[in-house]
Design a protein around this motif. Sequence first.
Motif, PDB file in Angstrom:
ATOM      1  N   HIS A 170       1.267  -1.294  -0.013  1.00 63.52           N
ATOM      2  CA  HIS A 170       0.143   0.002   0.024  1.00 63.52           C
ATOM      3  C   HIS A 170       1.058   1.242  -0.526  1.00 63.52           C
ATOM      4  CE1 HIS A 170      -3.727  -2.115   0.793  1.00 63.52           C
ATOM      5  NE2 HIS A 170      -3.035  -2.838   1.273  1.00 63.52           N
ATOM      6  N   ASN A 171       0.459   2.588  -0.494  1.00 64.06           N
ATOM      7  CA  ASN A 171       0.881   2.961  -0.721  1.00 64.06           C
ATOM      8  C   ASN A 171       0.498   4.824  -0.430  1.00 64.06           C
ATOM      9  OD1 ASN A 171      -0.664   4.795  -2.566  1.00 64.06           O
ATOM     10  ND2 ASN A 171       0.365   4.012  -4.126  1.00 64.06           N
ATOM     11  N   SER A 172      -0.597   4.318   1.446  1.00 63.28           N
ATOM     12  CA  SER A 172      -1.144   5.530   1.963  1.00 63.28           C
ATOM     13  C   SER A 172      -1.328   4.525   3.351  1.00 63.28           C
ATOM     14  CB  SER A 172      -2.732   5.943   1.420  1.00 63.28           C
ATOM     15  OG  SER A 172      -2.641   6.874   2.878  1.00 63.28           O
ATOM     16  N   ARG A 173      -1.683   5.161   4.171  1.00 64.84           N
ATOM     17  CA  ARG A 173      -2.415   4.364   5.779  1.00 64.84           C
ATOM     18  C   ARG A 173      -2.916   3.330   5.534  1.00 64.84           C
ATOM     19  NH1 ARG A 173      -5.327   8.641   5.770  1.00 64.84           N
ATOM     20  NH2 ARG A 173      -7.681   8.761   6.558  1.00 64.84           N
ATOM     21  N   VAL A 174      -2.927   2.468   5.819  1.00 60.45           N
ATOM     22  CA  VAL A 174      -3.643   0.992   5.574  1.00 60.45           C
ATOM     23  C   VAL A 174      -4.963   1.274   6.947  1.00 60.45           C
ATOM     24  CG1 VAL A 174      -4.058  -1.684   5.384  1.00 60.45           C
ATOM     25  CG2 VAL A 174      -1.578   0.077   5.288  1.00 60.45           C
ATOM     26  N   GLU A 175      -6.006   0.881   7.004  1.00 57.90           N
ATOM     27  CA  GLU A 175      -7.071   1.555   7.894  1.00 57.90           C
ATOM     28  C   GLU A 175      -7.880   0.119   8.097  1.00 57.90           C
ATOM     29  OE1 GLU A 175     -10.011   4.231   7.754  1.00 57.90           O
ATOM     30  OE2 GLU A 175      -8.147   5.655   7.486  1.00 57.90           O
ATOM     31  N   ALA A 176      -7.851  -1.161   7.100  1.00 56.41           N
ATOM     32  CA  ALA A 176      -8.502  -2.140   8.121  1.00 56.41           C
ATOM     33  C   ALA A 176      -7.789  -3.264   7.954  1.00 56.41           C
ATOM     34  CB  ALA A 176      -9.739  -2.356   7.638  1.00 56.41           C
ATOM     35  N   VAL A 236      -4.642 -12.913   4.130  1.00 53.37           N
ATOM     36  CA  VAL A 236      -5.395 -11.507   5.567  1.00 53.37           C
ATOM     37  C   VAL A 236      -5.704 -10.688   4.002  1.00 53.37           C
ATOM     38  CG1 VAL A 236      -4.198  -9.859   6.071  1.00 53.37           C
ATOM     39  CG2 VAL A 236      -3.095 -12.017   6.514  1.00 53.37           C
ATOM     40  N   VAL A 237      -6.487 -10.293   3.723  1.00 55.93           N
ATOM     41  CA  VAL A 237      -7.210  -9.270   3.290  1.00 55.93           C
ATOM     42  C   VAL A 237      -6.879  -7.230   4.144  1.00 55.93           C
ATOM     43  CG1 VAL A 237      -9.436  -7.859   2.165  1.00 55.93           C
ATOM     44  CG2 VAL A 237      -9.217 -10.411   2.952  1.00 55.93           C
ATOM     45  N   THR A 238      -6.798  -6.347   3.982  1.00 53.60           N
ATOM     46  CA  THR A 238      -6.704  -5.158   3.262  1.00 53.60           C
ATOM     47  C   THR A 238      -6.882  -3.680   3.004  1.00 53.60           C
ATOM     48  OG1 THR A 238      -4.066  -5.681   2.545  1.00 53.60           O
ATOM     49  CG2 THR A 238      -4.480  -5.817   5.087  1.00 53.60           C
ATOM     50  N   GLY A 239      -7.389  -2.850   3.892  1.00 59.83           N
ATOM     51  CA  GLY A 239      -7.715  -2.277   2.618  1.00 59.83           C
ATOM     52  C   GLY A 239      -7.256  -0.835   3.451  1.00 59.83           C
ATOM     53  N   SER A 240      -7.319   0.464   2.454  1.00 63.61           N
ATOM     54  CA  SER A 240      -6.793   1.740   2.837  1.00 63.61           C
ATOM     55  C   SER A 240      -6.973   2.556   2.079  1.00 63.61           C
ATOM     56  CB  SER A 240      -5.081   1.135   2.273  1.00 63.61           C
ATOM     57  OG  SER A 240      -3.901   2.141   1.754  1.00 63.61           O
ATOM     58  N   ALA A 241      -6.657   3.503   2.414  1.00 64.56           N
ATOM     59  CA  ALA A 241      -6.617   5.138   2.471  1.00 64.56           C
ATOM     60  C   ALA A 241      -5.761   5.393   0.520  1.00 64.56           C
ATOM     61  CB  ALA A 241      -5.319   6.102   2.995  1.00 64.56           C
ATOM     62  N   ILE A 291      -8.452  -2.172  -2.305  1.00 66.13           N
ATOM     63  CA  ILE A 291      -8.034  -3.420  -1.122  1.00 66.13           C
ATOM     64  C   ILE A 291      -7.522  -4.424  -1.637  1.00 66.13           C
ATOM     65  CG2 ILE A 291      -9.796  -5.346  -0.050  1.00 66.13           C
ATOM     66  CD1 ILE A 291     -12.028  -3.606  -0.376  1.00 66.13           C
ATOM     67  N   ASN A 292      -6.048  -4.502  -0.508  1.00 67.84           N
ATOM     68  CA  ASN A 292      -5.498  -5.954  -0.859  1.00 67.84           C
ATOM     69  C   ASN A 292      -5.466  -7.803  -0.810  1.00 67.84           C
ATOM     70  OD1 ASN A 292      -3.876  -4.275  -2.984  1.00 67.84           O
ATOM     71  ND2 ASN A 292      -1.959  -3.854  -2.000  1.00 67.84           N
ATOM     72  N   ILE A 293      -4.721  -8.400  -0.833  1.00 65.26           N
ATOM     73  CA  ILE A 293      -4.961  -9.411  -0.656  1.00 65.26           C
ATOM     74  C   ILE A 293      -4.108 -10.975  -1.008  1.00 65.26           C
ATOM     75  CG2 ILE A 293      -5.900 -12.110  -0.546  1.00 65.26           C
ATOM     76  CD1 ILE A 293      -9.053 -10.512  -1.900  1.00 65.26           C
ATOM     77  N   TRP A 294      -3.545 -10.677   0.500  1.00 63.79           N
ATOM     78  CA  TRP A 294      -1.521 -11.028   1.031  1.00 63.79           C
ATOM     79  C   TRP A 294      -2.013 -13.041   0.935  1.00 63.79           C
ATOM     80  CZ3 TRP A 294       1.173  -7.036  -0.193  1.00 63.79           C
ATOM     81  CH2 TRP A 294       0.558  -6.005   0.346  1.00 63.79           C
ATOM     82  N   ASP A 295      -1.125 -13.682   0.168  1.00 65.86           N
ATOM     83  CA  ASP A 295      -1.293 -15.071   0.467  1.00 65.86           C
ATOM     84  C   ASP A 295       0.286 -15.609   1.972  1.00 65.86           C
ATOM     85  OD1 ASP A 295      -0.436 -17.696   0.914  1.00 65.86           O
ATOM     86  OD2 ASP A 295      -0.926 -17.916  -0.740  1.00 65.86           O
ATOM     87  N   TYR A 298       6.024 -11.434  -2.224  1.00 66.88           N
ATOM     88  CA  TYR A 298       5.771  -9.310  -1.060  1.00 66.88           C
ATOM     89  C   TYR A 298       4.552  -8.573  -1.498  1.00 66.88           C
ATOM     90  CZ  TYR A 298       9.470 -10.924   1.966  1.00 66.88           C
ATOM     91  OH  TYR A 298      10.254 -11.573   3.304  1.00 66.88           O
ATOM     92  N   LYS A 299       4.767  -9.370  -3.007  1.00 65.12           N
ATOM     93  CA  LYS A 299       3.263  -8.532  -3.893  1.00 65.12           C
ATOM     94  C   LYS A 299       2.154  -9.400  -3.626  1.00 65.12           C
ATOM     95  CE  LYS A 299       6.327  -6.803  -7.336  1.00 65.12           C
ATOM     96  NZ  LYS A 299       7.060  -6.486  -8.900  1.00 65.12           N
ATOM     97  N   PRO A 300       0.967  -7.972  -3.144  1.00 64.36           N
ATOM     98  CA  PRO A 300      -0.387  -9.351  -3.202  1.00 64.36           C
ATOM     99  C   PRO A 300      -1.039 -10.029  -4.505  1.00 64.36           C
ATOM    100  CG  PRO A 300      -0.494  -6.938  -3.456  1.00 64.36           C
ATOM    101  CD  PRO A 300       0.661  -6.832  -3.565  1.00 64.36           C
TER     102      PRO A 300
END
Length: 336
Positions: A120-126, A137-142, A146-150, A156-158
């Motif tokens: 992500h290139n900004s703060r991650v909020e969720a 792992v699922v993440t949401g960002s400013a 939404i990135n999905i990680w294994d 190191y990439k979603p």
Amino acid sequence: MVGLQYLSTVQTQNSLQSPSANILPGPVNAVTFSSSGGTYVLTGSSDRAIHLSRAVPNNSNSQAVIETTTPIQKYEAHGYSVLDIAVTADNARFASVGGDRQVFLWDVEQGTTTRRWTGHNSRVEAVQFAGDGDSVVVTGSADTTINIWDTRSSGYKPIQTLTEATDTVSTLHVHMGTYSIASGSYDGHARIYDVRMGKTTVDVLAHPVTSVRCSSDGNALLASTLDGYIRLLDRMDGKLLNAFGGEKGGSGKGHSYRNSELRVRSVFAMGDAVVLSGSEEGTAGAAAFAWDVIKGEVIAAVPVGEKVKAVSCVAWNEGVGDWAAGCSDGAVRVYG
């Protein structure tokens, strides 16, 4: 025994008829119970650390709660505020995100990070876990993605990025029963991604969304917005099933539900029979609110202090029946 269960021998004190209150160095942004009984509570705050405390008493007295003066464990790696936390079903790992744009995967017992993702290139909020064995792992960002990680991959990439939002993705909830990811954004949209069908359902709420939560059966979506309402929506057609808050449905015991400026979380409680939410400061100070899902009426307004500006996050412990509130004054209060 692994994970959070290894701390079960820690001694605590009982305090009758009052909540426990851990005072952290900064405003609390995230609070969650451990899985399978919720013996412990994890909190993330603006002090850049994740704190682990005991949440329930050792005895069987349901009226007793714990007064914990210091955390049992503290996890430190973030360079900025911790904004969200998620725990695996086996309590062996948890994930945390925050203002440093990174996603951390932690080993609970070792107290160290096992993975750090920087996509992500900004703060991650969720953050939420998903997949078999919480392998995703699922993440949401400013940064609006939404990135999905294994977690099992050495990369190191979603493995996937969802880009439909046009503003900050502030909240996520994964519902494994329906293989779906619910998200809320400051663009005023609540989106549900059906992973199996490759389909996205969008509800236009016209106000920034601060919290989303799926019902246990996955058929309804609870969404909090900055117009001071929490809406219960039918997942299939977007029909409004009920609304909580506002001028008519947001008052109780001298306190008024408010959410107009800050990210405030709401959740289902008591087997989806109750909506539980934090609130911004009103005329009588901040409070946590509970509504009857069917009637839409306030059934509890729990004050947390006259000088507290907000109850920013709440968590319900279904196994025990207690709940936690994270506050802007750095207090984490656990109620029976």
